[in-house]
Scaffold this motif. Structure first.
Motif, short mmCIF file in Angstrom:
data_model
loop_
_atom_site.label_atom_id
_atom_site.label_comp_id
_atom_site.label_asym_id
_atom_site.label_seq_id
_atom_site.Cartn_x
_atom_site.Cartn_y
_atom_site.Cartn_z
N ARG A 1 0.85 -1.19 0.00
CA ARG A 1 0.00 0.00 0.00
C ARG A 1 0.89 1.24 0.00
O ARG A 1 2.07 1.16 0.33
N LEU A 2 0.29 2.36 -0.38
CA LEU A 2 1.04 3.60 -0.35
C LEU A 2 1.34 3.99 1.09
O LEU A 2 0.56 3.69 1.99
N PRO A 3 2.45 4.66 1.32
CA PRO A 3 2.71 5.18 2.66
C PRO A 3 1.61 6.18 3.04
O PRO A 3 0.89 6.70 2.19
N ASP A 4 1.48 6.45 4.32
CA ASP A 4 0.52 7.44 4.78
C ASP A 4 0.79 8.79 4.12
O ASP A 4 1.93 9.10 3.77
N TYR B 1 -3.09 13.15 -2.73
CA TYR B 1 -2.96 11.80 -2.20
C TYR B 1 -4.02 10.88 -2.80
O TYR B 1 -3.74 9.75 -3.18
N ALA B 2 -5.24 11.39 -2.94
CA ALA B 2 -6.31 10.61 -3.57
C ALA B 2 -5.94 10.29 -5.02
O ALA B 2 -6.21 9.18 -5.51
N HIS B 3 -5.31 11.24 -5.71
CA HIS B 3 -4.87 11.00 -7.10
C HIS B 3 -3.81 9.90 -7.14
O HIS B 3 -3.86 9.03 -8.01
N ALA B 4 -2.87 9.94 -6.21
CA ALA B 4 -1.83 8.90 -6.16
C ALA B 4 -2.47 7.52 -5.95
O ALA B 4 -2.08 6.55 -6.60
N ASN C 1 8.98 22.56 -2.38
CA ASN C 1 8.01 23.55 -1.90
C ASN C 1 7.92 23.59 -0.38
O ASN C 1 7.15 24.38 0.17
N ASP C 2 8.63 22.69 0.28
CA ASP C 2 8.64 22.62 1.74
C ASP C 2 7.24 22.41 2.30
O ASP C 2 6.80 23.13 3.20
N GLU C 3 6.51 21.43 1.71
CA GLU C 3 5.16 21.16 2.19
C GLU C 3 4.74 19.73 1.87
O GLU C 3 5.31 19.08 1.01
N HIS C 4 3.74 19.29 2.60
CA HIS C 4 3.16 17.96 2.37
C HIS C 4 2.15 18.05 1.22
O HIS C 4 1.68 19.13 0.88
N ILE C 5 1.79 16.90 0.65
CA ILE C 5 0.81 16.90 -0.42
C ILE C 5 -0.59 17.12 0.15
O ILE C 5 -0.85 16.89 1.33
N THR C 6 -1.49 17.54 -0.72
CA THR C 6 -2.87 17.79 -0.31
C THR C 6 -3.64 16.47 -0.29
O THR C 6 -3.19 15.45 -0.83
N LYS D 1 3.76 11.00 4.89
CA LYS D 1 5.10 10.62 4.42
C LYS D 1 5.45 11.28 3.08
O LYS D 1 6.61 11.28 2.69
N PHE D 2 4.45 11.82 2.38
CA PHE D 2 4.69 12.48 1.10
C PHE D 2 5.01 13.94 1.38
O PHE D 2 4.13 14.74 1.71
N TYR D 3 6.26 14.29 1.22
CA TYR D 3 6.72 15.64 1.54
C TYR D 3 7.62 16.13 0.42
O TYR D 3 8.50 15.41 -0.03
#
Length: 70
Positions: A11-14, A32-35, A23-28, A17-19
């Motif tokens: 499964r994808l990581p939580d 994440y839903a798109h991934a 841009n110095d930020e986490h994904i929206t 974990k996507f950083y």
């Protein structure tokens, strides 16, 4: 990816974990839903499958850019 074992995860990581260091930020939530949708659509059974799909897509897009700008 910080270990070979992670390529076998199913499964994808939580989302946290996507950083992105760029841009110095986490994904929206939407990103994440798109991934997850991409993983499902291409039947990626492991994180290794998802990684390989990402690399192939990245190389294909890069090749297209070079082809169109030479």
């Amino acid at each position: 990816m910080d270990s070979w074992e992670k390529f076998n995860e199913t499964r994808l990581p939580d989302k946290e974990k996507f950083y992105g260091k760029l841009n110095d930020e986490h994904i929206t939530d939407e990103e994440y839903a798109h991934a997850q949708a991409v993983r499902d659509a291409f039947e990626c059974n492991t994180l290794g499958d998802y990684h390989d799909l990402y690399v192939k897509t990245d190389v294909a897009l890069l090749a297209d850019v070079f082809e169109n700008f030479r």
